[in-house]
Design a protein around this motif. Structure first.
Motif, PDB file in Angstrom:
ATOM      1  N   GLY A  40       4.503  -4.288  -5.469  1.00  0.00           N
ATOM      2  CA  GLY A  40       3.383  -4.673  -6.307  1.00  0.00           C
ATOM      3  C   GLY A  40       3.433  -4.120  -7.705  1.00  0.00           C
ATOM      4  N   ALA A  41       4.515  -3.396  -8.066  1.00  0.00           N
ATOM      5  CA  ALA A  41       4.627  -2.866  -9.420  1.00  0.00           C
ATOM      6  C   ALA A  41       4.729  -4.001 -10.419  1.00  0.00           C
ATOM      7  N   SER A  42       3.941  -3.921 -11.480  1.00  0.00           N
ATOM      8  CA  SER A  42       3.941  -4.961 -12.504  1.00  0.00           C
ATOM      9  C   SER A  42       4.916  -4.621 -13.618  1.00  0.00           C
ATOM     10  N   SER A  43       4.788  -3.438 -14.218  1.00  0.00           N
ATOM     11  CA  SER A  43       5.705  -3.022 -15.275  1.00  0.00           C
ATOM     12  C   SER A  43       5.616  -1.518 -15.452  1.00  0.00           C
ATOM     13  N   ILE A  44       6.691  -0.929 -15.955  1.00  0.00           N
ATOM     14  CA  ILE A  44       6.697   0.483 -16.314  1.00  0.00           C
ATOM     15  C   ILE A  44       6.144   0.600 -17.731  1.00  0.00           C
ATOM     16  N   THR A  45       5.189   1.495 -17.915  1.00  0.00           N
ATOM     17  CA  THR A  45       4.597   1.662 -19.245  1.00  0.00           C
ATOM     18  C   THR A  45       4.829   3.038 -19.831  1.00  0.00           C
ATOM     19  N   GLY A  55       3.578   3.271 -14.316  1.00  0.00           N
ATOM     20  CA  GLY A  55       3.240   1.937 -14.786  1.00  0.00           C
ATOM     21  C   GLY A  55       2.103   1.345 -13.999  1.00  0.00           C
ATOM     22  N   THR A  56       1.901   0.060 -14.189  1.00  0.00           N
ATOM     23  CA  THR A  56       0.772  -0.633 -13.583  1.00  0.00           C
ATOM     24  C   THR A  56       1.188  -1.424 -12.352  1.00  0.00           C
ATOM     25  N   LEU A  57       0.224  -1.661 -11.496  1.00  0.00           N
ATOM     26  CA  LEU A  57       0.398  -2.507 -10.323  1.00  0.00           C
ATOM     27  C   LEU A  57      -0.299  -3.836 -10.564  1.00  0.00           C
ATOM     28  N   SER A  73       1.682   5.157  -5.113  1.00  0.00           N
ATOM     29  CA  SER A  73       0.825   4.069  -5.582  1.00  0.00           C
ATOM     30  C   SER A  73      -0.635   4.460  -5.464  1.00  0.00           C
ATOM     31  N   PHE A  74      -1.435   4.007  -6.436  1.00  0.00           N
ATOM     32  CA  PHE A  74      -2.871   4.247  -6.426  1.00  0.00           C
ATOM     33  C   PHE A  74      -3.554   2.905  -6.619  1.00  0.00           C
ATOM     34  N   GLN A  75      -4.013   2.340  -5.511  1.00  0.00           N
ATOM     35  CA  GLN A  75      -4.550   0.997  -5.501  1.00  0.00           C
ATOM     36  C   GLN A  75      -6.018   0.995  -5.917  1.00  0.00           C
ATOM     37  N   MET A  76      -6.582  -0.220  -6.013  1.00  0.00           N
ATOM     38  CA  MET A  76      -7.972  -0.375  -6.422  1.00  0.00           C
ATOM     39  C   MET A  76      -8.932   0.364  -5.495  1.00  0.00           C
ATOM     40  N   ASP A  77      -8.602   0.435  -4.195  1.00  0.00           N
ATOM     41  CA  ASP A  77      -9.510   1.087  -3.262  1.00  0.00           C
ATOM     42  C   ASP A  77      -9.298   2.609  -3.206  1.00  0.00           C
ATOM     43  N   GLN A  78      -8.439   3.134  -4.077  1.00  0.00           N
ATOM     44  CA  GLN A  78      -8.207   4.570  -4.144  1.00  0.00           C
ATOM     45  C   GLN A  78      -8.706   5.102  -5.487  1.00  0.00           C
ATOM     46  N   GLY A  79      -9.922   4.795  -5.836  1.00  0.00           N
ATOM     47  CA  GLY A  79     -10.501   5.263  -7.079  1.00  0.00           C
ATOM     48  C   GLY A  79     -10.750   4.152  -8.074  1.00  0.00           C
ATOM     49  N   VAL A  80     -10.180   2.970  -7.815  1.00  0.00           N
ATOM     50  CA  VAL A  80     -10.379   1.798  -8.652  1.00  0.00           C
ATOM     51  C   VAL A  80      -9.937   2.067 -10.094  1.00  0.00           C
ATOM     52  N   HIS A  81      -8.674   2.005 -10.313  1.00  0.00           N
ATOM     53  CA  HIS A  81      -8.130   2.213 -11.648  1.00  0.00           C
ATOM     54  C   HIS A  81      -8.256   0.942 -12.468  1.00  0.00           C
ATOM     55  N   ARG A  82      -8.760   1.090 -13.684  1.00  0.00           N
ATOM     56  CA  ARG A  82      -8.903  -0.065 -14.564  1.00  0.00           C
ATOM     57  C   ARG A  82      -7.572  -0.347 -15.246  1.00  0.00           C
ATOM     58  N   GLY A  83      -6.664  -1.011 -14.555  1.00  0.00           N
ATOM     59  CA  GLY A  83      -5.346  -1.264 -15.102  1.00  0.00           C
ATOM     60  C   GLY A  83      -5.365  -2.131 -16.340  1.00  0.00           C
ATOM     61  N   ASP A  84      -6.382  -2.998 -16.479  1.00  0.00           N
ATOM     62  CA  ASP A  84      -6.406  -3.897 -17.620  1.00  0.00           C
ATOM     63  C   ASP A  84      -6.698  -3.169 -18.930  1.00  0.00           C
ATOM     64  N   LEU A  85      -7.165  -1.917 -18.854  1.00  0.00           N
ATOM     65  CA  LEU A  85      -7.417  -1.163 -20.070  1.00  0.00           C
ATOM     66  C   LEU A  85      -6.126  -0.614 -20.674  1.00  0.00           C
ATOM     67  N   GLY A  86      -5.075  -0.536 -19.878  1.00  0.00           N
ATOM     68  CA  GLY A  86      -3.813  -0.014 -20.369  1.00  0.00           C
ATOM     69  C   GLY A  86      -3.852   1.475 -20.660  1.00  0.00           C
ATOM     70  N   VAL A  87      -4.783   2.214 -20.043  1.00  0.00           N
ATOM     71  CA  VAL A  87      -4.933   3.636 -20.314  1.00  0.00           C
ATOM     72  C   VAL A  87      -4.122   4.419 -19.296  1.00  0.00           C
TER      73      VAL A  87
END
Length: 554
Positions: A40-45, A55-57, A73-87
């Motif tokens: 599920g890895a999207s890209s290394i940032t 990187g992001t998932l 991996s830290f998925q949405m149900d493990q703290g809910v990371h806002r991946g779309d923020l790019g932070v």
């Protein structure tokens, strides 16, 4: 430092897909190593100097890869990371600074393998949300505290009096960095190991330190009052880079007017003017990464971005200006695959960047094959040394570009020593030698008429600094001696002895390295037998094989 500045990435979120772009001109050959990423890895940032990357998932979470424990991996149900923020920020210790969302509150967090997640509280009066955007190697975290609604896009009404630049200590204690005179808000983006913090306050950029407080970085000539200055990165030398744009007019997909800048204490703010390999002036640029050698990686485009007119990656240095393009050694690519593009937002101190590799035959079929990879500049590490371009009179000639103070590894054929000579206005600043034999070497210097013993003992794995030990101008020629005959280094083996060199200037290097060869008589058969039994021959053979296997594996 490597970090993301969420204000920019939120407003310019569409840029992330454009960061994968085709090379247009070869300036540096890179060796490719496939990255190990979780499903599920999207890209290394982010990529550190110590083998970590993150990187992001595709699920919206993030992943972290350690050279000792592998991927996490830290998925949405493990703290809910806002991946779309790019932070997402990563330091050389593998610690991550990022943002988690529990459905109500955005929280700045620091993560490492030992303690897991640590929530970072806001400064007094700004505690409704927090955001972490940068982390240094000492564990200080830069970011922002909020006292109102969390702004998922740039809205001046939400920013005014609601944001405060914050610096967290390694223990998680927040410090309010204040605002620039006449401004109503501030947010921090990065912190270096010296303790300097950068960020935006109103539409201006600032640099903060404990001794001097917050200072304005100034503006570019011709800037309008509506343009926003966003500094993204600062290195330990105090070089700051970032972007400038008008939030009301920016349109990345249409080639909008985003431009990039560099700032130092001595030069002030300057624009990074980028021209493509075809000589076309870029209409937009976006800075993506900065390392400690002052190398900036970014993205540029001219006109409307499309598949026929894609953005391109650029590299910038203080001395060399802008250069464009990547060439990957084809030996590293799986047959039928190609580089989809280079991510223009991750570069470490040896110049490694990340890329996406694809099978072009599957694009558009719904079964496209992509994987992430690390690109290492040839000459940047001992595993990928720069090789000679020719031989003259028994010596080996090298020709390459360098950055002042940056280590370049060269690998000539060797015997019992070498003579190094550099031409033009370059000089050697330091040398780093590998571990062969007893790992102790002698240094001979040229006094204008003959070679003399310097009296210095060089040790394998420890850089010898010519500037402090010999003279402030470095040396233009030297000899390394003391390699034991018993090491049996093959003068025709190009992977026998990898040497690291730094130079006193940035720019082109033309140098030679001539092996000092001693003829060794072939032992009688009984002598070979004694060597074998005694272990000397076995050790030498194992060393040679290990080095050859390492080179092949690389």
């Amino acid at each position: 430092m490597t970090c993301r500045y969420s204000f920019s990435m939120t407003m310019l979120g569409g840029i992330s897909l454009g960061l994968l772009c085709n090379a247009s001109q070869a300036i540096q050959t890179y060796r490719l190593t496939p990255a190990v990423t979780p499903s599920g890895a999207s890209s290394i940032t982010e990529i550190s100097n110590t083998g970590y990357y993150a990187g992001t998932l595709s699920s919206g979470g993030f992943f972290h890869w350690s050279p000792t424990t592998g991927p996490s991996s830290f998925q949405m149900d493990q703290g809910v990371h806002r991946g779309d923020l790019g932070v997402l920020s990563l330091n050389d210790g593998g610690q991550v600074a990022t943002v988690l969302f529990d459905g109500i509150r955005y929280s700045a967090v620091q993560w490492d393998a030992g303690i897991g997640f640590r929530a970072l509280p806001g400064v007094a009066g700004w505690e409704s949300h927090t955001e972490a955007t940068g982390i240094n190697n000492l564990g200080h975290v830069a970011g922002t505290s909020f006292n109102g609604e969390y702004p998922v896009t740039y809205l001046p009404s939400l920013y005014e009096n609601n944001l405060r630049a914050t610096l967290w200590s390694p223990g998680g204690v927040p410090t309010d960095l204040g605002v620039l005179p006449g401004q109503t808000w501030s947010g921090a983006s990065d912190v270096n190991d010296v303790g300097q913090v950068i960020g935006a306050s109103g539409n201006r950029a600032f640099i903060w330190s404990a001794g001097a407080g917050m200072r304005d970085l100034g503006v570019l000539p011709g800037m309008t009052d509506t343009e926003l200055i966003l500094p993204y990165f600062i290195n330990d030398a105090g070089l700051v880079v970032g972007s400038i744009f008008d939030p009301d007019q920016v349109d990345v997909g249409g080639g909008g007017s985003i431009r990039s800048f560099a700032w130092t204490e001595g030069t002030g703010m300057r624009e990074l003017n980028v021209t493509s390999a075809a000589g076309v002036q870029a209409t937009g640029t976006q800075v993506g990464g900065l390392n400690e050698n002052g190398v900036v990686i970014g993205l540029a485009w001219s006109g409307e971005i499309s598949s026929e007119n894609p953005p391109y990656q650029f590299l910038w240095t203080e001395a060399g200006g802008v250069e464009e393009g990547f060439t990957v050694d084809p030996v590293d690519l799986v047959e039928g695959r190609s580089i989809l593009g280079v991510s223009a937002f991750a570069i470490n101190d040896v110049g490694q960047v990340v890329a996406t590799v694809m099978d072009p035959n599957n694009v558009g079929t719904g079964n496209a094959v992509y994987y992430q990879a690390i690109l290492t500049p040839v000459g940047a590490t001992s595993l990928f040394p720069t090789m000679p371009v020719s031989t003259i009179g028994g010596g080996f000639v090298f020709s390459f570009d360098t950055i002042e103070g940056q280590m370049v590894f060269v690998d000539p054929d060797v015997a019992i020593g070498y003579e190094y000579v550099v031409a033009g206005d370059q000089a050697f600043a330091s040398v780093l030698l590998p571990d062969v034999g007893d790992g102790v070497y002698g240094l001979m210097l040229w006094n204008g008429t003959e070679w003399v013993d310097s009296g210095e003992a060089l040790t394998a794995g420890t850089a010898f600094d010519f500037l402090s030990r010999i003279g402030p101008d470095g040396v233009t020629r030297f000899r390394i001696t003391g390699i034991e005959v018993e090491a049996y280094l093959d003068p025709t083996d190009p992977t026998a002895f990898v040497t690291g060199l730094t130079f006193t200037r940035s720019g082109a290097v033309d140098m030679s390295q001539t092996p000092l060869i001693e003829t060794v008589p072939v032992p009688e058969p009984q002598t070979w037998l004694l060597m074998f039994v005694g272990g000397t021959f076995v050790a030498g053979a194992v060393l040679r094989q290990r080095r050859r296997k390492a080179a092949l594996a690389a």
